[in-house]
Design an enzyme around this catalytic site. Structure first.
Site, mmCIF file in Angstrom:
data_model
loop_
_atom_site.group_PDB
_atom_site.id
_atom_site.type_symbol
_atom_site.label_atom_id
_atom_site.label_comp_id
_atom_site.label_asym_id
_atom_site.label_seq_id
_atom_site.Cartn_x
_atom_site.Cartn_y
_atom_site.Cartn_z
ATOM 1 N N GLU A 33 1.224 -1.312 -0.077
ATOM 2 C CA GLU A 33 0.324 0.364 0.060
ATOM 3 C C GLU A 33 1.024 1.106 0.136
ATOM 4 O O GLU A 33 1.880 2.007 1.175
ATOM 5 C CB GLU A 33 -1.095 0.100 0.938
ATOM 6 C CG GLU A 33 -2.170 0.977 0.975
ATOM 7 C CD GLU A 33 -2.825 1.065 2.308
ATOM 8 O OE1 GLU A 33 -2.867 0.260 3.537
ATOM 9 O OE2 GLU A 33 -3.088 2.286 2.609
ATOM 10 N N ARG A 60 5.697 -13.055 9.746
ATOM 11 C CA ARG A 60 6.140 -11.772 9.517
ATOM 12 C C ARG A 60 7.365 -11.927 10.369
ATOM 13 O O ARG A 60 7.846 -11.975 11.012
ATOM 14 C CB ARG A 60 5.699 -10.346 9.958
ATOM 15 C CG ARG A 60 4.887 -10.484 11.413
ATOM 16 C CD ARG A 60 3.954 -9.402 11.828
ATOM 17 N NE ARG A 60 4.596 -7.737 11.163
ATOM 18 C CZ ARG A 60 4.631 -7.131 10.355
ATOM 19 N NH1 ARG A 60 2.807 -7.623 9.933
ATOM 20 N NH2 ARG A 60 4.099 -5.421 10.553
ATOM 21 N N LYS A 106 4.694 0.875 9.277
ATOM 22 C CA LYS A 106 4.907 2.186 9.300
ATOM 23 C C LYS A 106 3.612 3.371 9.140
ATOM 24 O O LYS A 106 4.621 3.957 9.614
ATOM 25 C CB LYS A 106 4.261 1.732 7.593
ATOM 26 C CG LYS A 106 5.337 1.083 6.327
ATOM 27 C CD LYS A 106 4.318 1.214 5.175
ATOM 28 C CE LYS A 106 3.407 0.066 4.845
ATOM 29 N NZ LYS A 106 2.448 0.047 3.670
#
Ligand code: ATP
Ligand code: MG
Length: 566
Positions: free
Chosen positions: A38, A264, A274
């Site tokens: 994104e 992850r 982020k």
């Protein structure tokens, strides 16, 4: 000295095993993966793991990997991020060829599919507010309650949804929801929102749309449109998989992608989110997304980490199905390994102390041949000017040497790397008693750094000729967070920012060849660590970042058994 490690071969893992089996059994003819960021921030080292996995699989199995921007939220997305993401993936060494896509290119198709679900009685327009929807949704232990608008007739839903698109309603007035199961034990299936009204300018579609699909409605269908065979994502999307599958089963999509989840990457002393990284930038804790202390790809690139080191790290940590935290020292260890093999050796003095060779002719300059990399004889040698006045490291001298201090001291002989043996005869001090100069003599028979009689001083020092030295600023970096697990104990992450994460040294001197070293090229300052010129460097005002010290703290952790990885 460490044995030079070779680039680790790609290991197998459960995802690669699945891909191999699908190809072998003819379930697919070609593997197609994608990396779907994104564009709401810069990529970090966690993303690098996903990039190496997706692009790596495509490369190893002769398939392809798409770069698709999941740009469904115009509130947070920017062109700057799109450009940075493309730059960072290329820097890592991967390429998507012609396969650059944007979820926003599918807005019209997604809208048609939403209509398809409305017509099938499987989606409805809801007038509840966001808060009410949350309240009606129930909890993990209680089922949800149906919205009063859940059984709206299809015609009314169609009409309202078209009018949502036409811009008749303000933000938040209505949403489109999938009609699945308000009592499902999986909360994701309790009539998830598919579309919301947002009168916002989109970086790519401008003001063409005022309704935007939710990520969960866009993601799987985008994969289907692109014929992605293996939709690889992190574990937090595991519970979303039944929803993605529901959309795929209830829509006339051209392909049926399968989702596989992996753990992850988490790193100690590091934040990989982020949202938090954006706060560090916005609140001025760091100087930008590419601050050398940031775990972003642009930050570690500026810091001097080579992309090969990141790729090796991704391979070494592997792909697992359960979450874990990897020590940041392991990343540093892997990068140090690459640098040890490749980085050119250079001389730089961070805390200079003047040495005057009283028996060396004034005005004489010799060009000394110095090896570029003792680990790699093929790297050759360079010429380094040597003269009567030199800089050495202040802590390479002790007026009253303590036990086990073998470096320079009054009356003692040491070797200057690839130059001469020198002996300290006299210590010169200023009025405050601070040492300002050492007066030494050299042994001309030791030119090149070896004595014909075979004597060997216990220490070898680096040096820079004062007349030829180039002044530099050097920035030393430490972990950005003192806390190994920032944010985990509930303390505000910002309270654990390391106040000493950046230390700026001025008045350093480096050998003349470093004046033309390109920005971002990492060298070893002998005996000190790895350094690279920062982009703040200007001719006559060099700035170096310390990439890493030479000290391998991971090896120490490993010896003590304090590590997660063998
Ligand atoms: P963040 O949590 O930093 O905001 P994100 O998941 O929201 O990251 P995306 O742009 O959606 O960011 O991520 C793109 C891809 O990278 C996704 O497939 C995601 O699963 C993967 N990814 C994100 N963070 C990590 C991580 N720490 N380790 C491995 N893969 C990651
Ligand atoms: Mg995400």
């Amino acid at each position: 000295m460490t044995t030079p490690a070779q680039t680790p071969p790609a290991r197998s893992d459960f995802i690669r095993d699945i891909v191999a089996a699908d190809l072998r059994d003819g379930r697919i003819r070609e593997v197609v993966t994608r990396f779907p960021p994104e564009p709401n921030g810069y990529l970090h080292i966690g993303h690098a793991k996903s990039i190496c996995l997706n692009f790596g699989i495509a490369r190893e199995f002769g398939g392809r990997c798409h770069l698709r921007f999941d740009d469904t939220n115009p509130m947070k997305e920017e062109q700057e991020y799109i450009d940075a993401i493309e730059r960072d993936i290329r820097w890592l060494g991967f390429d998507w060829g012609d396969h650059l896509y944007f979820a926003s290119d599918y807005f019209e198709q997604l809208f048609e599919w939403a209509i398809h679900l409305v017509k099938a009685g499987k989606a409805y327009v809801d007038d509840l507010s966001a808060d009410e929807i949350r309240e009606y949704r129930g909890t993990l232990t209680e089922p949800g309650r149906p919205s009063p608008w859940r059984d709206r007739p299809v015609d009314e839903n169609l009409d309202l949804f078209e009018r949502m698109r036409a811009g008749e309603f303000p933000d938040g007035a209505r949403v489109l929801r999938a009609k699945i199961d308000m009592a499902s034990p999986n909360i994701n299936l309790r009539d998830p929102v598919m579309y919301r009204i947002l009168h916002a300018e989109h970086p790519r579609t401008g003001d063409a749309w005022c309704i935007y699909p939710m990520y969960d409605f866009a993601h799987g269908q985008s994969d289907a449109i692109e014929h992605i065979t293996h939709s690889i994502c992190t574990l937090e999307f595991e519970a979303h998989r039944p929803l993605y599958d529901w959309f795929i089963q209830n829509l006339p999509v051209p392909a049926e992608p399968h989702q596989y989840e992996f753990a992850r990457l988490n790193l100690t002393h590091t934040v990989l989110s982020k949202r938090v990284l954006l706060r560090l930038v916005d609140e001025g804790v760091v100087r930008g997304w590419d601050d050398p202390r940031m775990p972003t790809l642009s930050g570690i690139r500026r810091r001097g980490f080579p992309p090969e080191g990141i790729r090796d790290f991704a391979t070494l940590v592997g792909v697992a199905k359960t979450d874990s935290v990897v020590e940041v020292e392991y990343l540093e260890h892997t990068v140090r390994d690459v640098l040890n093999r490749r980085a050119l050796r250079r001389f730089g003095v961070l805390d200079p102390l003047k040495v005057v060779l009283t028996d060396y002719p004034e005005g004489q300059v010799e060009e000394m041949d110095v090896p570029n990399n003792p680990e790699d004889p093929g790297a050759g040698t360079r010429k380094v000017p040597f003269s009567r006045e030199l800089w050495i490291e202040r802590d390479d001298f002790m007026e009253e040497p303590v036990r086990k201090f073998f470096r320079l001291a009054p009356g003692r002989e040491v070797r200057l790397r690839s130059a001469y043996f020198i002996t300290c005869d006299e210590v010169v001090k200023d009025e405050e008693g601070r040492i300002v100069e050492l007066r030494c003599t050299h042994d001309p028979a030791t030119r090149g750094g070896d004595a014909p009689d075979g004597r060997r001083p216990k220490a070898t020092l680096h040096w820079v000729s004062a007349a030829h030295a180039v002044p530099a600023e050097v920035r030393l970096y430490e972990h950005l967070f003192t806390d190994p697990y920032p944010g985990v104990d509930g303390r505000d992450i910002f309270e654990t920012v390391n106040p000493a994460s950046e230390q700026v040294l001025t008045g350093c001197f480096v050998e003349p060849s470093l004046a033309s070293l390109p920005v971002g090229e990492t060298v070893q300052f002998e005996r000190l660590g790895y350094f690279c010129p920062d982009r703040d460097s200007a001719p006559g005002a060099l700035v170096f970042n310390r990439t890493l010290t030479l000290k391998d703290t991971w090896a120490k952790l490993r010896k003590q058994g304090k590590h997660d990885l063998a």
